[in-house]
Design an enzyme around this catalytic site. Structure first.
Site, mmCIF file in Angstrom:
data_model
loop_
_atom_site.group_PDB
_atom_site.id
_atom_site.type_symbol
_atom_site.label_atom_id
_atom_site.label_comp_id
_atom_site.label_asym_id
_atom_site.label_seq_id
_atom_site.Cartn_x
_atom_site.Cartn_y
_atom_site.Cartn_z
ATOM 1 N N ASP A 8 -75.398 21.648 47.283
ATOM 2 C CA ASP A 8 -75.309 22.162 48.636
ATOM 3 C C ASP A 8 -76.262 21.320 49.488
ATOM 4 O O ASP A 8 -77.050 20.525 48.961
ATOM 5 C CB ASP A 8 -75.718 23.633 48.643
ATOM 6 C CG ASP A 8 -75.820 24.212 50.031
ATOM 7 O OD1 ASP A 8 -74.886 24.020 50.829
ATOM 8 O OD2 ASP A 8 -76.856 24.837 50.331
ATOM 9 N N ASP A 10 -77.799 22.356 53.258
ATOM 10 C CA ASP A 10 -78.800 23.173 53.961
ATOM 11 C C ASP A 10 -79.598 24.018 52.977
ATOM 12 O O ASP A 10 -79.025 24.776 52.198
ATOM 13 C CB ASP A 10 -78.114 24.108 54.960
ATOM 14 C CG ASP A 10 -77.652 23.403 56.213
ATOM 15 O OD1 ASP A 10 -78.511 22.943 56.971
ATOM 16 O OD2 ASP A 10 -76.431 23.307 56.427
ATOM 17 N N ASP A 164 -78.434 27.767 47.480
ATOM 18 C CA ASP A 164 -79.492 28.672 47.929
ATOM 19 C C ASP A 164 -78.993 29.869 48.725
ATOM 20 O O ASP A 164 -79.770 30.767 49.030
ATOM 21 C CB ASP A 164 -80.504 27.907 48.796
ATOM 22 C CG ASP A 164 -79.968 27.638 50.197
ATOM 23 O OD1 ASP A 164 -78.837 27.112 50.314
ATOM 24 O OD2 ASP A 164 -80.671 27.954 51.167
#
Length: 220
Positions: A8, A10, A164
């Protein structure tokens, strides 16, 4: 050895959440909505902008709001250098030495993904970057992860995915990958609840070492 490392963006390659949070707070305030960091974590973090604006500002065009929010976010990155997550560069070096391909799978629009990767100086390390613009269904659907794995010829069921956010964790889990959650924003319990098999603080966390599946010779 894993078939790939899928990242991922961000909150996983860089800690961009404070920038996103500030932009959302500013933009929502212009429409009479008060937001703070706790509101961002609960109602916005990890969700696609179209979903957020449809829910919070139902009288506004979600596409227009999405475009404006991301324009402001890119402006916040313009001309600045941002540190990547601790230990990331070394992990990418180790993956290259071991011959493990890497890719990015993000809900961010293409322009944002490019801006963030350039801001941390690592765009050249990722030949395959799959953004929200490249798939029919964004996270929590697994499309970005499946597409990223396909782009580097990797079996997603043998890949490690680093995430996250709640939607990202569910997407990575649904792709069949082994999911490693970074506690950038969520607690260990929350990360596991949303699909993380394992949890680390960052890429320097000793808990990551036994999960990588790299030989000792690839670690230096």
């Amino acid at each position: 050895m894993p078939s790939a490392f899928l990242f991922d963006l961000d909150g996983t390659l860089l800690d961009s959440d404070p920038l996103h949070c500030a932009v959302f707070i500013e933009l929502l305030a212009e429409y009479g909505l008060e937001a703070d960091e706790a509101f961002y974590r609960t109602h916005i973090h990890g969700r696609h902008n179209s979903q957020v604006f449809s829910e919070l500002l139902p009288s506004e065009d979600p596409h227009r709001m999405d475009v404006e929010k991301e324009r402001r976010f890119r402006e916040s990155l313009a001309g600045v250098t941002v540190d990547p997550m601790p230990g990331l560069v070394r992990l990418l070096d180790r993956a290259a030495t071991a011959g493990v391909p890497v890719a990015v799978a993000t809900n961010a629009p293409r322009d944002n993904a490019e801006a963030m990767l350039n801001a941390i100086g690592l765009r050249h390390r990722f030949g395959t970057v799959v953004s929200a613009d490249d798939v029919d269904n964004v996270k929590p659907a697994p499309d970005v992860y499946l597409s990223a794995a396909a782009g580097i010829g990797a079996d997603p069921a043998r890949a490690l995915a680093f995430e996250d956010s709640p939607s990202g964790l569910r997407a990575a889990r649904a792709s069949g990958a082994t999911v490693i959650g970074l506690s950038t924003t969520l607690s260990d319990e929350e990360l596991r609840h949303h699909g993380a098999h394992h949890v680390i603080r960052n890429y320097e966390d000793p808990a990551l070492e036994p999960l990588l599946g790299l030989s000792t010779g690839a670690l230096t």
